[in-house]
Every structure is written in C-alpha cells, then in structure tokens.
Write a protein that holds these residues in place. Structure first.
Motif, PDB file in Angstrom:
ATOM      1  N   ARG A 400      41.610  40.461  45.548  1.00 14.37           N
ATOM      2  CA  ARG A 400      42.030  39.554  44.481  1.00 14.37           C
ATOM      3  C   ARG A 400      40.810  39.043  43.706  1.00 14.37           C
ATOM      4  O   ARG A 400      40.153  38.069  44.095  1.00 14.37           O
ATOM      5  N   GLY A 401      40.527  39.705  42.603  1.00 14.24           N
ATOM      6  CA  GLY A 401      39.434  39.251  41.755  1.00 14.24           C
ATOM      7  C   GLY A 401      39.672  37.883  41.156  1.00 14.24           C
ATOM      8  O   GLY A 401      38.719  37.169  40.820  1.00 14.24           O
ATOM      9  N   ASP A 402      40.964  37.494  41.002  1.00 15.43           N
ATOM     10  CA  ASP A 402      41.242  36.168  40.442  1.00 15.43           C
ATOM     11  C   ASP A 402      40.866  35.072  41.438  1.00 15.43           C
ATOM     12  O   ASP A 402      40.354  34.010  41.041  1.00 15.43           O
ATOM     13  N   MET A 403      41.101  35.312  42.710  1.00 21.17           N
ATOM     14  CA  MET A 403      40.689  34.322  43.708  1.00 21.17           C
ATOM     15  C   MET A 403      39.170  34.170  43.727  1.00 21.17           C
ATOM     16  O   MET A 403      38.635  33.071  43.872  1.00 21.17           O
ATOM     17  N   LYS A 404      38.459  35.293  43.571  1.00 20.04           N
ATOM     18  CA  LYS A 404      36.999  35.235  43.511  1.00 20.04           C
ATOM     19  C   LYS A 404      36.542  34.431  42.303  1.00 20.04           C
ATOM     20  O   LYS A 404      35.630  33.592  42.401  1.00 20.04           O
ATOM     21  N   LYS A 405      37.178  34.670  41.166  1.00 20.11           N
ATOM     22  CA  LYS A 405      36.789  33.967  39.945  1.00 20.11           C
ATOM     23  C   LYS A 405      36.964  32.467  40.097  1.00 20.11           C
ATOM     24  O   LYS A 405      36.069  31.684  39.745  1.00 20.11           O
ATOM     25  N   VAL A 406      38.104  32.043  40.628  1.00 19.95           N
ATOM     26  CA  VAL A 406      38.360  30.610  40.772  1.00 19.95           C
ATOM     27  C   VAL A 406      37.429  30.004  41.820  1.00 19.95           C
ATOM     28  O   VAL A 406      36.877  28.916  41.627  1.00 19.95           O
ATOM     29  N   ALA A 407      37.216  30.714  42.935  1.00 26.24           N
ATOM     30  CA  ALA A 407      36.324  30.197  43.981  1.00 26.24           C
ATOM     31  C   ALA A 407      34.926  29.977  43.435  1.00 26.24           C
ATOM     32  O   ALA A 407      34.265  28.990  43.769  1.00 26.24           O
ATOM     33  N   GLU A 408      34.468  30.879  42.566  1.00 23.26           N
ATOM     34  CA  GLU A 408      33.111  30.762  42.037  1.00 23.26           C
ATOM     35  C   GLU A 408      33.045  29.861  40.816  1.00 23.26           C
ATOM     36  O   GLU A 408      32.122  29.051  40.678  1.00 23.26           O
ATOM     37  N   GLU A 409      34.025  29.987  39.921  1.00 18.94           N
ATOM     38  CA  GLU A 409      33.997  29.214  38.681  1.00 18.94           C
ATOM     39  C   GLU A 409      34.075  27.713  38.960  1.00 18.94           C
ATOM     40  O   GLU A 409      33.404  26.912  38.311  1.00 18.94           O
ATOM     41  N   LEU A 410      34.889  27.345  39.946  1.00 18.42           N
ATOM     42  CA  LEU A 410      35.084  25.929  40.228  1.00 18.42           C
ATOM     43  C   LEU A 410      34.182  25.427  41.353  1.00 18.42           C
ATOM     44  O   LEU A 410      34.438  24.396  41.953  1.00 18.42           O
ATOM     45  N   GLN A 433      31.329  41.332  47.381  1.00 17.79           N
ATOM     46  CA  GLN A 433      30.369  41.539  46.289  1.00 17.79           C
ATOM     47  C   GLN A 433      30.774  42.699  45.390  1.00 17.79           C
ATOM     48  O   GLN A 433      30.402  42.740  44.218  1.00 17.79           O
ATOM     49  N   GLU A 434      31.541  43.646  45.941  1.00 19.29           N
ATOM     50  CA  GLU A 434      31.963  44.807  45.145  1.00 19.29           C
ATOM     51  C   GLU A 434      33.163  44.515  44.257  1.00 19.29           C
ATOM     52  O   GLU A 434      33.427  45.263  43.313  1.00 19.29           O
ATOM     53  N   ILE A 435      33.899  43.455  44.545  1.00 18.27           N
ATOM     54  CA  ILE A 435      35.120  43.142  43.798  1.00 18.27           C
ATOM     55  C   ILE A 435      34.760  42.413  42.502  1.00 18.27           C
ATOM     56  O   ILE A 435      34.017  41.428  42.515  1.00 18.27           O
ATOM     57  N   ASP A 436      35.280  42.901  41.398  1.00 17.71           N
ATOM     58  CA  ASP A 436      35.040  42.262  40.110  1.00 17.71           C
ATOM     59  C   ASP A 436      35.891  40.998  39.998  1.00 17.71           C
ATOM     60  O   ASP A 436      37.081  41.003  40.328  1.00 17.71           O
ATOM     61  N   SER A 437      35.287  39.941  39.531  1.00 17.33           N
ATOM     62  CA  SER A 437      36.038  38.702  39.350  1.00 17.33           C
ATOM     63  C   SER A 437      36.739  38.716  37.996  1.00 17.33           C
ATOM     64  O   SER A 437      36.173  39.158  36.992  1.00 17.33           O
ATOM     65  N   VAL A 438      37.974  38.268  37.995  1.00 16.92           N
ATOM     66  CA  VAL A 438      38.758  38.191  36.764  1.00 16.92           C
ATOM     67  C   VAL A 438      39.512  36.867  36.756  1.00 16.92           C
ATOM     68  O   VAL A 438      39.858  36.341  37.820  1.00 16.92           O
ATOM     69  N   TYR A 439      39.765  36.338  35.590  1.00 16.85           N
ATOM     70  CA  TYR A 439      40.539  35.105  35.511  1.00 16.85           C
ATOM     71  C   TYR A 439      41.986  35.369  35.936  1.00 16.85           C
ATOM     72  O   TYR A 439      42.507  36.469  35.719  1.00 16.85           O
ATOM     73  N   PRO A 440      42.637  34.395  36.531  1.00 12.51           N
ATOM     74  CA  PRO A 440      44.058  34.553  36.836  1.00 12.51           C
ATOM     75  C   PRO A 440      44.852  34.898  35.585  1.00 12.51           C
ATOM     76  O   PRO A 440      44.443  34.573  34.458  1.00 12.51           O
ATOM     77  N   GLU A 441      45.984  35.549  35.788  1.00  8.82           N
ATOM     78  CA  GLU A 441      46.783  36.026  34.652  1.00  8.82           C
ATOM     79  C   GLU A 441      47.229  34.891  33.750  1.00  8.82           C
ATOM     80  O   GLU A 441      47.393  35.075  32.547  1.00  8.82           O
ATOM     81  N   VAL A 442      47.487  33.706  34.330  1.00  7.91           N
ATOM     82  CA  VAL A 442      47.943  32.571  33.520  1.00  7.91           C
ATOM     83  C   VAL A 442      47.100  31.353  33.858  1.00  7.91           C
ATOM     84  O   VAL A 442      46.504  31.259  34.933  1.00  7.91           O
ATOM     85  N   THR A 443      47.028  30.437  32.924  1.00  4.87           N
ATOM     86  CA  THR A 443      46.334  29.172  33.191  1.00  4.87           C
ATOM     87  C   THR A 443      47.304  28.138  33.735  1.00  4.87           C
ATOM     88  O   THR A 443      46.969  27.381  34.648  1.00  4.87           O
ATOM     89  N   SER A 444      48.494  28.099  33.182  1.00  6.24           N
ATOM     90  CA  SER A 444      49.524  27.178  33.656  1.00  6.24           C
ATOM     91  C   SER A 444      50.514  27.945  34.518  1.00  6.24           C
ATOM     92  O   SER A 444      50.779  29.124  34.276  1.00  6.24           O
ATOM     93  N   LYS A 445      51.072  27.272  35.515  1.00  8.76           N
ATOM     94  CA  LYS A 445      51.880  27.998  36.504  1.00  8.76           C
ATOM     95  C   LYS A 445      53.025  27.138  37.007  1.00  8.76           C
ATOM     96  O   LYS A 445      52.851  25.958  37.318  1.00  8.76           O
ATOM     97  N   ALA A 446      54.200  27.760  37.118  1.00 12.68           N
ATOM     98  CA  ALA A 446      55.367  27.109  37.721  1.00 12.68           C
ATOM     99  C   ALA A 446      55.545  27.633  39.130  1.00 12.68           C
ATOM    100  O   ALA A 446      55.697  28.835  39.332  1.00 12.68           O
ATOM    101  N   LEU A 447      55.494  26.740  40.102  1.00 11.80           N
ATOM    102  CA  LEU A 447      55.829  27.069  41.486  1.00 11.80           C
ATOM    103  C   LEU A 447      57.219  26.501  41.733  1.00 11.80           C
ATOM    104  O   LEU A 447      57.393  25.402  42.260  1.00 11.80           O
ATOM    105  N   ASP A 448      58.214  27.257  41.300  1.00 17.31           N
ATOM    106  CA  ASP A 448      59.576  26.726  41.190  1.00 17.31           C
ATOM    107  C   ASP A 448      60.194  26.339  42.525  1.00 17.31           C
ATOM    108  O   ASP A 448      60.898  25.334  42.620  1.00 17.31           O
ATOM    109  N   GLU A 449      59.963  27.146  43.562  1.00 13.62           N
ATOM    110  CA  GLU A 449      60.634  26.877  44.836  1.00 13.62           C
ATOM    111  C   GLU A 449      60.168  25.559  45.444  1.00 13.62           C
ATOM    112  O   GLU A 449      60.972  24.794  45.974  1.00 13.62           O
TER     113      GLU A 449
END
Length: 730
Positions: A400-410, A433-449
C-alpha cells in the motif's frame, strides 16, 4: 447493580450465555477446591512433549531448537543492529536510557511517576502504597477504592517494561539488563503464586503479561544470566498463564478487546512453545475463535465496533502479531493465507486503512472513546495517539503506497517505524523502500458502517480537517433500561477539527475507570463532546461505571463529496426519553478551495425537533494551549501565529448566551484527558439558551493564518448557506 437491573440483563441473555456463565461459576468453585499450591517440576515435565526431563536438558533444547520462529531474528542479529545504527542512530542509546531507569526501578505510567528504592512490591497499589490482599483471585475485590484504582497495580504487572530491558540487552549486549529482567521475573513469580492475589483477577492482564514475558524471554534467551533454574521457573509460569487463559476466556463478560487479547496470548504461547502437550489444542482453538470473531470486532469499513480509537489499535495489534506469527511458523512453507486466514488479513488491512483516513494532519488520531493507554505491540514508545507504525507495517504487508505516503507525509519523513522493523525484519524494510508512495485515492472519506466521516483539504501537514461522528455509541447496547458496558461515549454528532494542521476543536479524551467517579462519568457524557445537550442530559443514560442504558438510534442520512465541497448529515433520537421527545439533526458543509481558490470554511447547522421549551447547550472543546476570545458576535480561537479559527453563530429570532469555561474545578471546569491518568487545562466554548422547540442554529467556522482574524464576508456566508440548503434538499 439493582436486582431489577440484574433481572433485565438475565432476560436479555441467550441460553448459551446463561449456560456459559453458570459453568464458569461451577468451575470457579472447583478451582477453589482443587487449588493446591505451586506446580511441581514433575507435574510440569509430564505436561511436556520432551524426551529428557531435566532442567539442564530443557535449557539446552530451547536454545538449540529450530522448529519455532519468533520475531527476534537471532541469525541476523548483527545485520539488524547495523541497520538500526544506520536508520535509527539514537535508538540504542535511547533503549539503554530507558532500561537504566527500569534498573533503578523508576517507572512512569498512567500519569504517575513511581520510584522503588528496593524490591518492587508487585501486589501494592503504586499510588496509595496499600497492599492488595493475597487470597484466591475470585475473592479479591478489585473495586476496593480504599486501596486504589486497580488499573495502576495491573499496569505495573503487565510487565511491558520487561520488553525494554530485553531490547536494550539484545542491542547492547550489556548483561545488566538481562540480569535485571531475570531478577524481576523471579521476584514476581515468588510473590504471585498461581491464582492468588490481584494479579490473577483479570484474564486480559494475564494475557498482556504473557506476551511481555515472551518478547523479553526471546530477547534474553542467549544471555549468560539465564540459568537452567530460572529458565524452568519461567516456562512453568508461562504454562500456568496459558492454562489460566484457556479456562477464563471473556466470551460474554468482555467479548471485544479483552477476549481478543486473551485468545492472542494463548495462541502465541502455544505457537512459541509447541513442547506443551496442550499447545496444539490451544493453538487450534484460539485461532478458530479469533478467525470467527474477526468480523464481530470490526465493521466492514475497518473501525472497531467498540467505537474507541485506542482500543481499535489494541485489538488490531493482537490480530497482527497472531497472523504474522502463524504465517512465520507455518510448516513446509504451505502459507497461511491459503488456509482460511484471508478473512483475517482482509480485516487487518481494512482496520489499517480506516486508521489512515482517521489520522489528523498532525499524525495523531482523534481521542474517541475510552482509553487505558494500552498497546498490544510494545516495542517502540511513540507519542500518545500516534499509530503510524501500523501504516508502515501495512505498506509492506499489503503493498500500500498510500499508507506509506501518509505515514511519511504526516511524520516529517519518519518512514519505516521501529515496530515495523521488529515485526517484519530487514527484508520488510527493504520491501518498504521499494514501494512507491502515492497519495490516497480520496482526501475526504465516508466510513459509513461505523459512522465516521472525514473531511480534509489535502494530505499535507498543514491541511484543514474535520472528523464527524455519526455512528452508534457502541455495538450491543440496549435501548431500554437494561444496562450494558461499552467503551463508547455519548458522542453522536460530535466532531474534531484541525485548521492548517493544528488541532483546534478536539474530543477531550478519557481519564479513569476506577478513580475519581466525577471524572469517569464526565468524560463519557455528551457535554464532554462537541455537540448539543438538551436539559443537561446525555444522549444515553448512565447505568453505572462503563455502562449505558436507553441507547439512542442514530441515522447517518447523507454524504456528498466532490472537488468543491463535502456535505454530511445525520441525526439521533437520544432525547426521546424526555417528557417532550427531542430529535437532534446536524448537517456539516466543508467548502473547499476548489477551482475558484476561494477560502475554505465549515458551516454546521443544528436542528432540534420538539414541542416545548428546553435548555439547549452547544459545546466546543478546544485543545490545550488554544487561546479563546469573545469579540462581539465572533469567537476567535488561536493556537499560534500560524493557525486560528473564527466562529460565528446565526440563531434566528433568538439570542444565545456564550461563555468560555477555562478556570473551573473538575470535572467540567475546562479540562481534557489525553490519556488515562493525564489531566490538563483546555478551554470550553459554550452557547446556551432556554428556547421553545423546534429550534435551529447555524455555526460558521473559518480557519485563518496570522494574528488578526479576517472578517467573514456576507457573500461567503450566503454562498455557504445556499450550498447547505441545496444539499439538504437532495
């Protein structure tokens, strides 16, 4: 609890639960009769599948065996230490400093500092110093306030500081730390006979202690300070811990994080010590239940059903250790994920993903629900409410490159956490280190359940952020007068808000279970959250410590998210039990910068449906260090020169009184509890009026930078109100 409440609870129990509880009572009496002192060496060896039944042979065997894999990689020790020196240059020195404190018997936990000059009194309350009576565990009154809050003696006896000693020894080779560990564990076993005293009263405490011992034991396994006598003594006690867990699982009394922790400890013991004859049974039983329970512990969106963010990661950590350990020890390389654990791994990933979306711009999580500062994975020592280690671990496990991005960005580029290194090893770090970091697909999120809705401007540390809670208080509560325990708070329609990355309006947290009752009840009540109370009441009725009755229904109604704005709306009927029933509905609009580059702001509209006059109070709880000022019809809140918010209210045909509460006494005089036992000052903004319902109140929150708050233009207000009205009709 009254006889009426007991009858109502019995009436809600299934036949299976009643049978289980009755069997537990019978077993307890049999325990009392059969309990006959310490486990003899002969009885212990009869419980093992080993050929040579001597302490010397067992000591040699455990050190040489190759059939068990644990997280501590002895074969790659030098490479691991070199990696740590390179990636975490301060870690070994910090580990030694922490271990030195433990060697001096200096401890810091649950808001207190304790220094024992000599032997640690394992059964004495660390605050009052009064001793818990050493008697059969079921006869110990853990609610005896004359002695103290039992959480403190339990916390000391979780022995998570044993891991600190073990880690410092493993990294430095300094025998002092191993000697201290073995000395302390010997002392504890001597002072806490099996099933005697306060430290055997809770299966969860037994579980956490077991896991601490296993980590420390493996860190120190090849120390010259580990004698064959001490080794035998430790293994005998671990066996008794497992036996206790097998027969005291909290299926109905505490079927959430307690049960998962207990099952996880049983699984870990059985996996690490397959020499125990019952190990195969323990392992199969605990895994089967853990797998079946996984879907009951988390909503489909990954949030814990207890509605408490700290306990989410407590439970998640147990599942993560078990799943990894199971995969590491799977024989013949057959692979766990193809043998019925896909469901567990999927839930682990969703729990990590939901944690990612909940994470505030400062890298911490909202302080939702109860907390006892517990961490199931206790190796690193991060700041309170910092769970980014799960994101760096999830990066590797699920690519999950998005998890890497958030872990590092924040975290200002912190990257691969220490916890992740111990769990996944050097190979895990290389993959990270080999996984490319990417921003999550959305900035705002609904966790409906689960009912959480997150609005944010971007994934940078200076973003604007709001987390709206429109979920139930917790799963399993009753809507009638039947009491039921839960870690969730009466916080429906509350929210947390950060401006330019700075936490401004926050959940005030939780302070104590068994300490000052005023503080226990206050931090769980509705008025301790950022929402509205009617006639001073909470959304649910308190039914004793940790218990609620008359739980409300909640209704997440609408979620819209696009590049220009986010909109959410929900309601609850928590005040239907009043003589004049009241429904609270709240809608929140987040106007984003969008293509027009217009200023970002929030509009919050509250509707109260009823027929009579009521006292209406709206609360906003601010973070520590926020300066609040009333400037005419505006409220200005500033954290520093970099961030502030301007608050305006629109109340048709009504004037609401507004005041700032920041110098009062406990519990409600302006306090937050960022952790169990921690209490610090923080201001509260309160609007109040006695009004006839129905009633409507609109609040505009405008984030700004600098020292001088801007004026909110009428055009901006009209634009926001127009958007709000349009989306309420959709």
């Amino acid at each position: 609890m009254s006889l009426l409440h007991i009858f109502r609870k019995l009436n809600k129990m299934s036949p299976q639960e009643i049978t289980f509880r009755c069997r537990g009572l019978v077993y307890e009496q049999l325990e009392r009769l059969k309990h006959s002192g310490p486990l003899s060496d002969g009885a212990f060896f009869r419980a093992l599948n080993v050929k040579d039944t001597s302490s010397q042979a067992l000591w040699n065997y455990i050190r040489k065996r190759e059939n068990v894999v644990f997280f501590i990689d002895e074969h790659n020790k030098q490479a691991t230490i070199e990696t740590i020196n390179k990636q975490y240059p301060q870690l070994i020195q910090q580990a030694r400093e922490q271990a030195n404190k433990i060697c001096r018997h200096e401890f810091s936990f649950l808001g207190i500092q304790v220094n024992y000059e000599d032997k640690i009194p394992w059964t004495s309350d660390p605050v009052s110093t009064k001793k818990w009576l050493q008697k059969f565990y079921a006869d110990v009154n853990i609610f005896d306030r004359e002695i103290g809050d039992v959480k403190y003696v339990w916390e000391l006896n979780r022995h998570q500081f044993f891991v600190d000693l073990g880690k410092a020894y493993w990294l430095s080779g300094d025998e002092r730390y191993a000697q201290e560990f073995f000395g302390l564990i010997n002392s504890w076993i001597d002072d806490n006979p099996y099933k005697m005293g306060v430290n055997w009263t809770s299966a969860l405490e037994v579980a956490v202690r077991s896991i601490s011992w296993i980590w420390a034991y493996h860190f120190c396994l090849f120390s010259s300070s580990l004698t064959q006598e001490t080794n035998l003594k430790i293994l005998k006690s671990i066996y008794q811990h497992a036996e206790y867990l097998e027969n005291h699982l909290s299926f109905y009394s505490s079927p959430y994080n307690h049960l998962i922790g207990e099952l996880s400890a049983l699984f870990i013991i059985a996996t690490v010590f397959p020499e125990f004859k019952r190990a195969s049974l323990w392992r199969e039983k605990s895994w089967k239940i853990l797998k079946n329970e996984a879907g009951k512990q988390f909503y489909q969106d990954g949030i814990i059903v207890e509605q408490a963010t700290f306990y989410q990661h407590f439970t998640l950590g147990f599942y993560l250790m078990v799943a990894l350990l199971r995969e590491m020890n799977e024989q013949q390389g057959s692979g766990v994920k193809g043998q019925g654990s896909d469901k567990v791994w999927h839930i682990i990933e969703k729990a990590m993903e939901s944690s990612m979306y909940l994470t505030r711009p400062d890298g911490l999580l909202p302080m939702i629900g109860d907390i006892d500062n517990a961490r199931s994975i206790y190796i690193e020592n991060p700041p309170m409410w910092d769970f980014r280690a799960f994101l760096s671990t999830g990066t590797v496990l699920f690519n999950r490159g998005d998890m890497k991005k958030v872990a590092e960005e924040l975290s200002s580029g912190k990257g691969f956490d220490e916890d992740s290194l111990w769990l996944l090893g050097i190979d895990g770090m290389k993959k990270y280190q080999e996984i490319d970091s990417v921003y999550p697909e959305v900035t705002s999120k609904a966790l409906d359940e689960s009912g959480y809705y997150i609005m944010r401007s971007n994934w940078m540390r200076d973003s604007n952020y709001l987390c709206f809670d429109c979920g139930e208080i917790a799963v399993g509560l009753f809507q009638d007068s039947t009491p039921s325990a839960a870690h969730g708070h009466a916080d429906i329609l509350s929210f947390e808000l950060s401006a330019f990355g700075r936490p401004m309006i926050i959940d005030p947290g939780f302070y104590t279970y068994h300490g000052d009752e005023r503080l226990h009840y206050y931090f769980r009540q509705t008025k301790a959250h950022n929402t509205i109370t009617i006639d001073g009441q909470s959304q649910a009725q308190e039914a004793g410590k940790l218990s609620w009755s008359h739980a409300p229904d909640h209704y997440p109604k609408k979620w819209i998210s696009n590049k220009d704005f986010d909109f959410v709306e929900g309601s609850h009927d928590g005040y239907k039990r009043l003589a004049d029933p009241v429904i609270h509905r709240r809608a929140i609009l987040f106007k984003k910068e969008g293509a027009t580059l217009s200023p970002e702001y929030w509009i919050i509209r509250d509707y109260l449906d009823g027929n009579r006059e009521h006292l209406v109070e709206s609360f906003f709880h601010f973070a520590h260090g926020i300066a609040l000022n009333i400037q005419g019809r505006d409220i200005v809140a500033q954290s520093s020169a970099e961030a502030g918010i301007l608050i305006q209210t629109i109340v048709p045909h009504q004037a609401m009184m507004v005041d700032i509460i920041d110098t009062g006494n406990i519990p409600d005089g302006g306090w937050i509890a960022p952790g169990y036992g921690f209490l610090i000052r923080a201001p509260i903004l309160r609007y109040q009026a006695r009004v006839k319902l129905p009633f409507e109140m609109t609040t505009i929150i405008y984030p700004f930078k600098g020292n001088i708050p801007p004026s909110i233009s009428p055009e901006l207000i009209q634009e926001g109100l127009r958007l709000m009205a349009e989306n309420e009709k959709v």
